[in-house]
Design an enzyme around this catalytic site. Sequence first.
Site, PDB file in Angstrom:
ATOM      1  N   ASN A 144       0.843  -1.192   0.000  1.00 18.65           N
ATOM      2  CA  ASN A 144       0.000   0.000   0.000  1.00 18.65           C
ATOM      3  C   ASN A 144       0.885   1.250   0.000  1.00 18.65           C
ATOM      4  O   ASN A 144       0.629   2.201  -0.733  1.00 18.65           O
ATOM      5  CB  ASN A 144      -0.907  -0.024   1.238  1.00 18.65           C
ATOM      6  N   VAL A 164      -5.511   4.263  -7.780  1.00 18.68           N
ATOM      7  CA  VAL A 164      -5.440   3.034  -6.988  1.00 18.68           C
ATOM      8  C   VAL A 164      -5.606   3.535  -5.551  1.00 18.68           C
ATOM      9  O   VAL A 164      -4.674   4.054  -4.955  1.00 18.68           O
ATOM     10  CB  VAL A 164      -4.104   2.288  -7.200  1.00 18.68           C
ATOM     11  N   PRO A 165      -6.826   3.429  -5.021  1.00 12.85           N
ATOM     12  CA  PRO A 165      -7.222   4.210  -3.835  1.00 12.85           C
ATOM     13  C   PRO A 165      -6.700   3.697  -2.493  1.00 12.85           C
ATOM     14  O   PRO A 165      -7.466   3.260  -1.632  1.00 12.85           O
ATOM     15  CB  PRO A 165      -8.748   4.147  -3.899  1.00 12.85           C
ATOM     16  N   CYS A 166      -5.383   3.805  -2.297  1.00 13.34           N
ATOM     17  CA  CYS A 166      -4.803   3.392  -1.018  1.00 13.34           C
ATOM     18  C   CYS A 166      -5.303   4.278   0.129  1.00 13.34           C
ATOM     19  O   CYS A 166      -5.245   3.877   1.290  1.00 13.34           O
ATOM     20  CB  CYS A 166      -3.287   3.370  -1.093  1.00 13.34           C
ATOM     21  N   HIS A 167      -5.845   5.452  -0.198  1.00 15.11           N
ATOM     22  CA  HIS A 167      -6.397   6.319   0.853  1.00 15.11           C
ATOM     23  C   HIS A 167      -7.638   5.706   1.499  1.00 15.11           C
ATOM     24  O   HIS A 167      -8.051   6.138   2.569  1.00 15.11           O
ATOM     25  CB  HIS A 167      -6.711   7.719   0.300  1.00 15.11           C
TER      26      HIS A 167
END
Length: 160
Positions: free
Chosen positions: A115, A124-127
């Site tokens: 991540n 790529v929604p690592c949040h």
Amino acid sequence: MMKLYNKLYRSPIGMIEIQGTDEQITSILFIEESEADGCGGECPGVLNECAMQLDEYFRGKRRTFTFPYQLDGTIFQKKVWEALTGISYGDTSTYKEIAVTIGNEKAVRGVGSSNGRNRMSIVVPCHRIIGSNGKLTGYAGGLWRKEWLLRHERSFKDRK
């Protein structure tokens, strides 16, 4: 060797550097303020398209991204990043849930490490990853940005 281009996009939460080739985006990262726009007026169309789609995202008009991008990493990292793209707009998940999704429930630390190596911010929604206790965990762009992005998505989630 393919030529790499840089384009800067000023988001509501700081400068974003978009990097890519003539055909695809290779990274989208928050950076410290910068004066120069790497490709000036000669950006490949894919970088301009990426900036436009990010702008639509920040205005609450876009939830998914359609420009071509390339993820460079190990097979494990790519599995993690692919699983991240399955987290719906406005929702969250945990490192543990992602580990289970990729079929390796003991790989929680590896998921966290992957991540942190994601170079495709927002897309790529690592949040959208939070701790198992519901608290915000690390974010390369800063926890305040992570909190902003999650609030932003929740505010538009139920709107059509």
